[in-house]
Design an enzyme around this catalytic site. Structure first.
Site, PDB file in Angstrom:
ATOM      1  N   CYS A  11      39.991  48.027  44.271  1.00  0.00           N
ATOM      2  CA  CYS A  11      41.074  47.755  45.223  1.00  0.00           C
ATOM      3  C   CYS A  11      42.422  47.728  44.490  1.00  0.00           C
ATOM      4  O   CYS A  11      42.906  48.750  44.040  1.00  0.00           O
ATOM      5  CB  CYS A  11      40.795  46.475  46.002  1.00  0.00           C
ATOM      6  SG  CYS A  11      41.812  46.303  47.499  1.00  0.00           S
ATOM      7  N   HIS A  52      35.686  48.212  48.362  1.00  0.00           N
ATOM      8  CA  HIS A  52      35.008  47.097  47.697  1.00  0.00           C
ATOM      9  C   HIS A  52      33.506  47.377  47.622  1.00  0.00           C
ATOM     10  O   HIS A  52      32.786  47.138  48.590  1.00  0.00           O
ATOM     11  CB  HIS A  52      35.255  45.794  48.466  1.00  0.00           C
ATOM     12  CG  HIS A  52      36.635  45.269  48.321  1.00  0.00           C
ATOM     13  ND1 HIS A  52      36.994  44.358  47.352  1.00  0.00           N
ATOM     14  CD2 HIS A  52      37.776  45.553  49.007  1.00  0.00           C
ATOM     15  CE1 HIS A  52      38.283  44.089  47.454  1.00  0.00           C
ATOM     16  NE2 HIS A  52      38.783  44.796  48.446  1.00  0.00           N
ATOM     17  N   GLU A  76      31.261  45.660  46.106  1.00  0.00           N
ATOM     18  CA  GLU A  76      30.512  44.404  46.226  1.00  0.00           C
ATOM     19  C   GLU A  76      30.382  43.949  47.669  1.00  0.00           C
ATOM     20  O   GLU A  76      29.618  43.021  47.962  1.00  0.00           O
ATOM     21  CB  GLU A  76      31.180  43.315  45.380  1.00  0.00           C
ATOM     22  CG  GLU A  76      32.417  42.686  45.967  1.00  0.00           C
ATOM     23  CD  GLU A  76      33.693  43.502  45.801  1.00  0.00           C
ATOM     24  OE1 GLU A  76      34.771  42.945  46.058  1.00  0.00           O
ATOM     25  OE2 GLU A  76      33.616  44.686  45.420  1.00  0.00           O
TER      26      GLU A  76
END
Length: 451
Positions: free
Chosen positions: A138, A243, A245
């Site tokens: 990001c 992202h 994750e």
């Protein structure tokens, strides 16, 4: 259980208990050699899910805490049980890293200020120019560019040619860009080899555009209004705008590719047909304490959640951590918790709800939202806490977004009355540090009959 329309109530304060799931284990930071990842965490936003994903993949984390946003620092001092890692605060620590992951949440200028003040900007450039293993996420991608227009212009690291600009909303495009969108693989993407035709999770207001100057870096793009850069690569250096994750099994596959570049992928994500921004399925879990003090998921008519029996017990639909994991396994794109009990008299003292976030984020790799009591308040000892401090601790505990209800209504009413933005409302405080992509407004809609 889809939809986010909530009504608030004010039951009395209770002490809650939450049981940790027996299937979850957390490894202490440490270790050496090939299984250590240095995480450059400068204190803004939720990096807990990234830590959990890295642990899930068999790696230990050495924390690189390069600095903390000043308002967040007060939270960490006020709450002694906030976890601390092994602090890595010198440029040499970056240069010694075997693998460096740089997640970024917040404003471009604030992050660059931290890097420059700690003398880490030059070390990062040296590390990357030496083709050391690096993954930016990001804002960790945006900082690689020449500059950003966010509160700027602000000079970046200058490694990738280009300027980071805001999405153009003049034609009605909604900004921020939040949700699951598709990637278009442009070049040898390396860590994205298993991601074709699958959605990944984005949340950002600024982006970099592909051009002839940076085309040798660009490995994937995404369409939102215009085509913007979704990932870059040069050698062992990777960075992504989305992202991983928070992108489910696809995101774990990406992280696994970075951490285990020579290992075969044992569980390849299923083939998809993604081509544009996807509609989302959000599991909304109302959480409160039952009469035994345990946090449970419940539902009711305007939060009258007691069974119509002689016992009049709280309706128990299951435990929040277990249900959030089940919804994730069943394909939910996001999980939202709303605590409807009285901890709002002292939100930062509600350890069990914070533990719910921590345990849930260990096994749920999609966005987590939490709501209930996010506002300014003063505790029984006269200590004043801002809504920013409350939100910050939720972020550090695993939340990606917070939902604000009553306080947002009060701020709107005050603005309509005075015509002036105070700068002190919860929305203004939180968005100044974390951006307006980190909160949602929850409103309970009801019928009004006029005779």
């Amino acid at each position: 259980m889809v939809g986010i329309f909530f009504q608030r109530d004010s039951p009395t304060m209770k002490k809650f208990r939450v049981k940790s799931p027996t299937s979850v284990s957390v490894r202490a930071a440490g270790g050496s050699g090939d299984n250590v990842v240095t995480l450059l965490d400068y204190g803004a936003g939720n990096v807990r899910s990234l830590r959990n994903a890295i642990h899930r993949l068999g790696f230990h984390i050495k924390d690189g805490v390069s600095g903390v946003v000043s308002d967040v620092e007060s939270v960490r001092h006020a709450i002694p049980w906030v976890e601390e890692g092994v602090e890595v605060q010198t440029p040499e620590d970056i240069l010694k890293a075997n693998r460096l992951v740089f997640p970024g949440v917040g404003a471009f200028a604030a992050a660059m200020n931290v890097l420059n003040e700690k003398g880490m900007a030059d070390a990062l450039c040296e590390y990357i120019n030496n083709d050391r293993p690096f993954l930016g996420i990001c804002l960790g991608l945006q900082l690689l560019f020449d500059s950003s227009e966010e509160n700027g212009p602000v000079k970046g690291l200058g490694l990738v040619p280009g300027v980071v600009g805001r999405f153009d909303s003049t034609e009605g495009l909604r900004v921020p860009h939040i949700g699951w969108n598709a990637l278009q693989i442009e070049n040898n993407a390396g860590i994205l080899d298993d991601v074709a035709s699958r959605h990944v999770y984005f949340v950002h207001s600024y982006r970099a555009m592909p051009s002839a100057r940076n085309e040798e870096w660009v490995t994937a793009t995404c369409n939102y209004g215009d085509k913007f850069i979704a990932s870059v690569r040069r050698g062992n250096v990777f960075a992504v705008q989305f992202h991983p994750e928070k992108s489910g099994d696809v995101g774990l596959s990406i992280l696994r590719r970075f951490l285990h570049p020579e290992s075969p992928i044992s569980t390849k994500p299923a083939e998809g047909k993604a081509s544009k921004l996807a509609k989302r399925v959000i599991a909304c879990l109302d959480v409160r304490a039952n009469d035994k003090g345990d946090l449970v998921v419940t539902k009711g008519d305007q939060y009258d959640v007691r069974e119509k029996t002689d016992e009049n017990e709280v309706r128990n639909l299951g435990k929040p951590v277990e249900l959030s994991g089940q919804y994730y396994e069943d394909g939910a794109d996001e999980v939202s918790f709303l605590n409807i009990t009285g901890f709002r008299d002292f939100p930062l003292g509600d350890l069990p709800m914070l533990k719910v976030l921590r345990f849930a984020s260990e096994n749920v790799f999609v966005p987590l939202t939490v709501g209930g009591g996010i506002r300014d308040f003063t505790d029984a000892n006269g200590r004043h806490y801002t809504s920013l401090e409350v939100a910050s601790e939720y972020f550090r505990s695993g939340a990606d977004k917070i939902s604000i209800g009553s306080d947002a209504v009060y701020a709107a009413e005050e603005y309509l009355r005075t015509g002036v933005k105070s700068g002190t409302s919860s929305l203004e405080q939180i968005s100044k540090v974390y951006g307006n992509q980190v909160y949602i407004l929850d409103v309970f809609a009801t019928d009004v009959f006029i005779f």
